[in-house]
Design a protein around this motif. Structure first.
Motif, PDB file in Angstrom:
ATOM      1  N   ASP A 195       0.845  -1.121  -0.168  1.00  0.00           N
ATOM      2  CA  ASP A 195      -0.111  -0.064  -0.149  1.00  0.00           C
ATOM      3  C   ASP A 195       0.842   1.226  -0.025  1.00  0.00           C
ATOM      4  O   ASP A 195       1.405   1.812   0.923  1.00  0.00           O
ATOM      5  N   PRO A 196       1.099   1.928  -1.049  1.00  0.00           N
ATOM      6  CA  PRO A 196       2.071   3.210  -1.097  1.00  0.00           C
ATOM      7  C   PRO A 196       1.527   4.203  -0.358  1.00  0.00           C
ATOM      8  O   PRO A 196       2.335   4.879   0.065  1.00  0.00           O
ATOM      9  N   GLU A 235      -0.583  -1.763   6.260  1.00  0.00           N
ATOM     10  CA  GLU A 235      -1.079  -1.654   7.599  1.00  0.00           C
ATOM     11  C   GLU A 235      -1.113  -2.917   8.270  1.00  0.00           C
ATOM     12  O   GLU A 235      -1.121  -3.100   9.307  1.00  0.00           O
ATOM     13  N   HIS A 236      -1.569  -3.908   7.345  1.00  0.00           N
ATOM     14  CA  HIS A 236      -2.048  -5.255   7.879  1.00  0.00           C
ATOM     15  C   HIS A 236      -0.965  -6.176   7.931  1.00  0.00           C
ATOM     16  O   HIS A 236      -1.106  -7.339   7.932  1.00  0.00           O
ATOM     17  N   ALA A 277      -0.309 -10.165  11.250  1.00  0.00           N
ATOM     18  CA  ALA A 277      -0.562  -9.085  12.049  1.00  0.00           C
ATOM     19  C   ALA A 277      -1.504  -9.600  13.172  1.00  0.00           C
ATOM     20  O   ALA A 277      -2.359 -10.648  13.046  1.00  0.00           O
ATOM     21  N   ASP A 278      -1.377  -8.845  14.184  1.00  0.00           N
ATOM     22  CA  ASP A 278      -2.408  -9.189  15.413  1.00  0.00           C
ATOM     23  C   ASP A 278      -4.008  -9.116  15.117  1.00  0.00           C
ATOM     24  O   ASP A 278      -4.200  -7.975  14.356  1.00  0.00           O
ATOM     25  N   GLY A 279      -4.498 -10.094  15.279  1.00  0.00           N
ATOM     26  CA  GLY A 279      -6.026 -10.245  14.963  1.00  0.00           C
ATOM     27  C   GLY A 279      -6.516 -10.690  13.579  1.00  0.00           C
ATOM     28  O   GLY A 279      -7.599 -10.796  13.217  1.00  0.00           O
ATOM     29  N   ILE A 280      -5.515 -11.058  12.607  1.00  0.00           N
ATOM     30  CA  ILE A 280      -5.786 -11.677  11.492  1.00  0.00           C
ATOM     31  C   ILE A 280      -5.638 -13.215  11.470  1.00  0.00           C
ATOM     32  O   ILE A 280      -4.311 -13.584  11.701  1.00  0.00           O
ATOM     33  N   ASP A 281      -6.724 -13.851  11.514  1.00  0.00           N
ATOM     34  CA  ASP A 281      -6.580 -15.259  11.397  1.00  0.00           C
ATOM     35  C   ASP A 281      -6.680 -15.998   9.948  1.00  0.00           C
ATOM     36  O   ASP A 281      -7.829 -16.107   9.617  1.00  0.00           O
ATOM     37  N   LEU A 282      -5.659 -16.069   9.468  1.00  0.00           N
ATOM     38  CA  LEU A 282      -5.937 -16.576   7.910  1.00  0.00           C
ATOM     39  C   LEU A 282      -6.496 -18.143   7.690  1.00  0.00           C
ATOM     40  O   LEU A 282      -6.992 -18.110   6.953  1.00  0.00           O
ATOM     41  N   VAL A 283      -5.988 -18.805   8.929  1.00  0.00           N
ATOM     42  CA  VAL A 283      -6.682 -20.132   8.904  1.00  0.00           C
ATOM     43  C   VAL A 283      -8.063 -20.237   8.668  1.00  0.00           C
ATOM     44  O   VAL A 283      -8.868 -20.970   8.128  1.00  0.00           O
ATOM     45  N   ILE A 308      -7.088  -8.572   1.963  1.00  0.00           N
ATOM     46  CA  ILE A 308      -6.579  -7.015   1.752  1.00  0.00           C
ATOM     47  C   ILE A 308      -7.811  -6.830   0.570  1.00  0.00           C
ATOM     48  O   ILE A 308      -8.432  -5.795   0.960  1.00  0.00           O
ATOM     49  N   ALA A 309      -8.092  -7.529  -0.436  1.00  0.00           N
ATOM     50  CA  ALA A 309      -8.938  -7.073  -1.477  1.00  0.00           C
ATOM     51  C   ALA A 309     -10.274  -7.168  -0.837  1.00  0.00           C
ATOM     52  O   ALA A 309     -11.119  -6.122  -1.529  1.00  0.00           O
ATOM     53  N   THR A 310     -10.720  -8.038  -0.384  1.00  0.00           N
ATOM     54  CA  THR A 310     -12.069  -7.914   0.298  1.00  0.00           C
ATOM     55  C   THR A 310     -12.280  -6.812   1.202  1.00  0.00           C
ATOM     56  O   THR A 310     -13.295  -6.074   1.439  1.00  0.00           O
TER      57      THR A 310
END
Length: 994
Positions: A195-196, A235-236, A277-283, A308-310
């Motif tokens: 994210d620039p 950010e994420h 990052a904290d709070g992101i559960d990809l599983v 991210i896209a969503t």
């Protein structure tokens, strides 16, 4: 163009790549000051300036090549420049670097080849591309291919629509983007991974460096700055979080294997489900079917990109979607029926038939014309065969009284009063003339092929009396996947409230009963039994009673999940009234069948697994494997799949439990396994203890595939032994690994495992002491197992029948390698490297130049096969559903394995298709075939001999025919499916005898 930039290429149709040109207009824009030096006899033009002066200053020749970045990235090139071997990085790239170096910070040759392994050198040579970068600029971009994880052409095209004046159609989005005016590249994303805008806000000092000309953009800074671990890309993702949460990654980052934590995350962590990052559960996020489907189909590179896209475009999707209440879905079901009413009333439905019908459909209706017509339209659209529609109008007061004006060809039994469901069905049954009768509610919709699948199932075996459906309620939760009758006469829809796609609801089995909302039965049986017992009028428990009487007559009730029906439960009567009738008829049912019910399971949900099959006398086997053994995975999984298929064919009820969690699709599972096998696809080793406790006493045998799985499970099995069959565990070793470990160390020059072969065998097989029987894949492996005092050994090889393909020797071309690449330590990966690096240079002059090596087989996403794609004779085709065309087209199968164990399935499979094999002596000894008779072989320590064996077999038709025929005879004798079946049955029976 000056000759120093000449590319080594022998093709007469050679086309100069776009990255090779000196773009004079672009060069002048970058260095306007050079105009003062141009125009002399020594430097007449821009090209001459670049050749004699510019490249010495570190100038780039065009926007596609970054000279300074190239020198910084490849310090060995910089050293060669300083020594005077090259005048610039560009000269190095044009002469040799283009083969495997990356030319620009926004394109990776390795990543491009790794992402698209089908882009082999064979393809490039055939289509006139010099390397991956050439292909990308000329064709790949227009196809939407990605050459760098931080540049997505789709996002770049979206950016070009906002700034059309800055994007040159001739250069394309890639060239235009890297040549954008200052600050514009930072206006929009060109990748979900960077994210620039956020980057410049987070690091304002970067904007100053860009203004000073040290960097072209925020993305350029992130990818090239000397302190990569000090910056977060968006950010994420947090470097600090990633380093703290995944400490195992840090040694690799510290050693420089990865530039920073983010590089590891993008290469491996995202796919592994590591938290960015904290709070992101990809599983958890990846567990959503829509996300899995989008990633599997390549819409996004991974779940993080999807997240991210969503978040940017549809943030509402990130929230857990709240399902509508069942009251809402019921209302929607009714509204849909009402919406169809005008259309069906105009067009009508035709159930006219000629001669004897195939199916007599019995439907009792009372008012609710919209629901009835919706159900009938579903029936007519679902099955095109001859249907005798017996429609009972039980005192309707709505437009049902005129339904014959809409439904042509129906036999309508009309009553002025509501005679009730039970009596209405019996009246219709007396009129049924088809050999098959179907009780069908008017408050349902049939899913595709439901009728045809039910008919096929009913006629599959002569003792099947009735077939029931997977009933799904309007809220897309299960009503029943077959039903259970408890000891007290109560009934239970198995897996009610669950997802219809769970494993437990998706295998064929005999059941106590199925709801008559959809119940297909043999008409003669129904008439012999007198239909529904009138003691249950007006309704409820009549279907349970009928099914029980069918079973007591000697026939079976079969639940078939391919017969799927959406049902508006209690759509034909009010729920309160229905519950009252259910209670009354339950008491009657319990009295009527109390002698039979005493043998049923007590009413408790924990007994559901034991009760879900109707008094099934079949022995139940739990098969445990690394993962669901799909045939496309190779590496012993084909044999495991054959074991499961054979168990099912022998009449065993099989459950397959994977130790490791691996994503599979419904299509793969349905294609590769018998419909009677239960596939546990949502659990793994972490759930095994709970799974076994839930199924206490259910299994008669446990078949554990692969010794390492037995070792993993042993502590759990010791702890939960009270829930498992006593003395009923079989270890299928699949391979004895100790010799392979020693061979691998010797071949690769590694430190060997400590201990003698016998000590290693004892250590490897220590877990086998838990097991009643140990299974080996060959006599050789069996002897190794007996060597460490296990006499309870059986041998079970492969199941194959000869099926030689038709093409003659002269019609065949090329070499074939088939093998799964599960990791870069595997024997298959090593064998390919050895073949290409050591054998092929010797073989090249012995074969015509157009001969290629086709490499087929499953490739795990973590395996980098781009290294193979660089070789000029290699064609990578990946995993294929059907290998028959490959076996028919190729002339020779090569198996250059240098260390292995067990019995090589790939040799047996190739030989069964009539494709002669050249293998190492190691594999020839494992199959027990003679060199020159059933196989061609040479030592893996002698690449020249191996090359000679390939060349000899490739050119000698008589030898080719002899080896082909000899191997086919061996397959017919040693791999007979009947022999495999008998051996497996003997193993199982020996373990089932007390």
């Amino acid at each position: 163009m000056f000759d120093a930039m000449t590319i080594e290429n022998n093709s007469s149709s050679f086309r100069r790549p776009r990255w090779h040109e000196i773009d004079e207009a672009w060069y002048l824009r970058q260095h306007p000051e050079i105009m003062e030096a141009i125009g002399t006899e020594e430097i007449p033009d821009i090209v001459a300036y670049f050749e004699k002066i510019g490249q010495g200053y570190g100038h780039s020749p065009n926007c596609y090549f970054d000279e300074l970045w190239y020198r910084q990235t490849y310090p060995e090139v910089q050293r060669e420049i300083l020594r005077g071997h090259y005048r610039s990085g560009f000269e190095h790239y044009c002469q040799t670097g283009y083969r495997d170096h990356s030319p620009h910070w926004l394109f990776s040759e390795q990543e491009y080849r790794r992402r698209y392994p089908e882009l082999t050198q064979v393809l490039f040579d055939r289509e006139g591309f010099l390397n991956g970068y050439d292909h990308y600029l000329q064709l790949g971009l227009s196809q939407g291919r990605i050459g760098h994880r931080f540049f997505d052409p789709e996002l770049a095209w979206m950016m070009s629509e906002k700034y059309p004046e800055c994007f040159d159609g001739a250069e394309g989005v890639f060239g235009s983007y890297i040549d954008l005016p200052a600050t514009l590249p930072d206006a929009e994303r060109v990748s979900w991974y960077f994210d620039p805008v956020w980057y410049l806000q987070r690091y304002p000092e970067v904007a100053l460096e860009i203004a000073q000309g040290r960097y072209r953009s925020a993305l350029h800074h992130y990818l090239t700055n000397p302190s990569p671990r000090q910056y977060d890309p968006q950010e994420h993702f947090s470097e600090a979080h990633y380093q703290h949460a995944h400490a195992d990654v840090m040694p690799s980052v510290e050693q420089g294997i990865f530039r920073n934590g983010y590089e590891h995350f993008l290469r491996f962590g995202e796919r592994e489900g590591r938290s960015p990052a904290d709070g992101i559960d990809l599983v958890k996020y990846m567990s959503r079917p829509r996300v899995r489907a989008d990633v599997q189909h390549g819409l996004y590179a991974g779940p993080f990109a999807h997240w991210i896209a969503t978040r940017l475009h549809h943030p509402e999707i990130l929230e857990e979607a709240s399902m509508p209440s069942e009251a809402q879905t019921r209302a929607l079901f009714l509204r849909e029926a009402e919406a169809l009413l005008p259309l069906l009333a105009r067009q009508g439905l035709n159930f006219s038939h000629q001669g004897l019908p195939e199916i007599s459909v019995i439907m009792v209706v009372h008012d609710q014309i919209a629901l009835t017509l919706q159900a009938l339209a579903s029936l007519r659209g679902n099955y095109s065969g001859e249907i005798e529609l017996l429609l009972v109008d039980s005192g309707s007061h709505d437009q049902t009284a005129e339904i014959e004006k809409i439904v042509k060809g129906a036999h309508i039994l009309r009553f002025r009063h509501n005679i009730g469901y039970l009596d209405g069905c019996n009246k219709a049954l007396a009129r049924a003339s088809a050999p098959v009768a179907l009780y069908l509610n008017n408050d349902l919709r049939l899913y595709p092929h439901a009728i045809a699948n039910a008919v096929t199932r009913l006629h599959a075996e002569p003792d099947i009396g009735a077939v029931g459906a997977k009933l799904v309620r309007t809220n897309m939760r299960l009503q029943e996947a077959g039903s259970i009758i408890w000891r007290d006469g109560a009934t239970y829809g198995y897996r009610r409230e669950d997802d219809p796609n769970i494993a437990e609801a998706n295998f064929v089995r005999d059941v106590d009963y199925c709801s008559a909302a959809f119940l297909m039965a043999r008409t003669d049986i129904l008439k012999d039994l007198g239909g529904f017992d009138t003691i249950y009028r007006p309704a409820y428990f009549e279907d349970a009673d009928l099914c029980l009487r069918i079973v007591r007559s000697g026939a079976r009730i079969v639940y078939d999940p391919s017969v799927m029906v959406e049902h508006l439960e209690f759509g034909s009567s009010g729920a309160l009234r229905s519950q009252a009738m259910i209670r009354a008829n339950h008491r009657i049912f319990a009295r009527q069948h109390q002698d039979y019910l005493r043998q049923q399971q007590p009413a408790h949900v924990r007994n559901a697994v034991l009760a879900r099959e109707h008094r099934d006398r079949r022995k139940k086997i739990l098969v445990i494997e690394d993962r669901l053994p799909l045939r496309s995975l190779g590496s012993g999984y084909v044999r495991s799949n054959d074991i499961i298929r054979t168990m099912a064919r022998l009449g065993y009820q099989v459950t397959v439990f994977p130790v490791l969690s691996r994503e599979t699709t419904l299509v793969e599972r349905s294609r590769d396994f018998p419909e009677s096998v239960e596939l546990i696809d949502t659990r793994d080793l972490n759930h095994f203890a709970d799974f076994i406790q839930e199924r206490a006493g259910y299994y008669d045998l446990v078949w554990v595939g692969r010794t390492h799985n037995m070792a993993r499970l042993l502590p759990i099995m010791n702890e939960t032994s009270r829930y498992l069959p006593v003395d009923g565990t079989i270890l299928d070793t699949e391979v004895v690994a100790a010799p392979r470990s020693l061979e691998r160390a010797e071949v690769l020059g590694l430190n060997p495992p400590s201990g003698s072969l016998e000590e290693l065998l004892r250590e490897e097989l220590e877990c086998a002491r838990y097991c009643r029987r140990v299974v080996a894949v060959s006599d050789h492996d069996a002897s190794l197992i007996r060597r460490v005092d296990y006499e309870n050994v059986s041998v079970l090889g492969h199941s194959l029948r000869p099926r030689p393909t038709a093409r003659a020797f002269a019609e065949r071309h090329d070499l074939l390698f088939v093998g799964a690449l599960h990791d870069e330590e595997s024997p298959n990966y090593d064998s390919l490297l050895w073949l290409l690096r050591d054998v092929m240079p010797i073989l090249d002059p012995l074969l015509p130049p157009d001969i290629v090596l086709t490499v087929a087989g499953y490739v795990h996403p973590s395996v980098d096969v781009s290294v193979f794609a660089y070789y000029p004779r290699v064609n990578l085709v990946g995993a294929l559903k059907d290998l028959t065309p490959l076996y028919d087209r190729h002339r020779i199968f090569v198996a250059p394995t240098r260390f292995a164990g067990g019995l090589p399935y790939k040799i047996h499979e190739a030989a069964s298709f009539g494709l002669p094999v050249v293998a190492t002596e190691l594999l020839a000894e494992e199959v027990g075939w003679e060199n020159g008779q059933q196989i061609m072989s040479a030592s893996s320590r002698d690449p020249a001999a191996f090359a000679q064996a390939i060349a000899r077999l490739y050119h000698d038709e008589a030898l080719w025919s002899r080896v082909r025929q000899g191997a086919l005879e061996e397959i017919g004798r040693d791999c007979s499916p009947k022999r495999f079946e008998n051996s497996l049955e003997e193993i199982l029976q020996n373990c089932l005898v007390p």
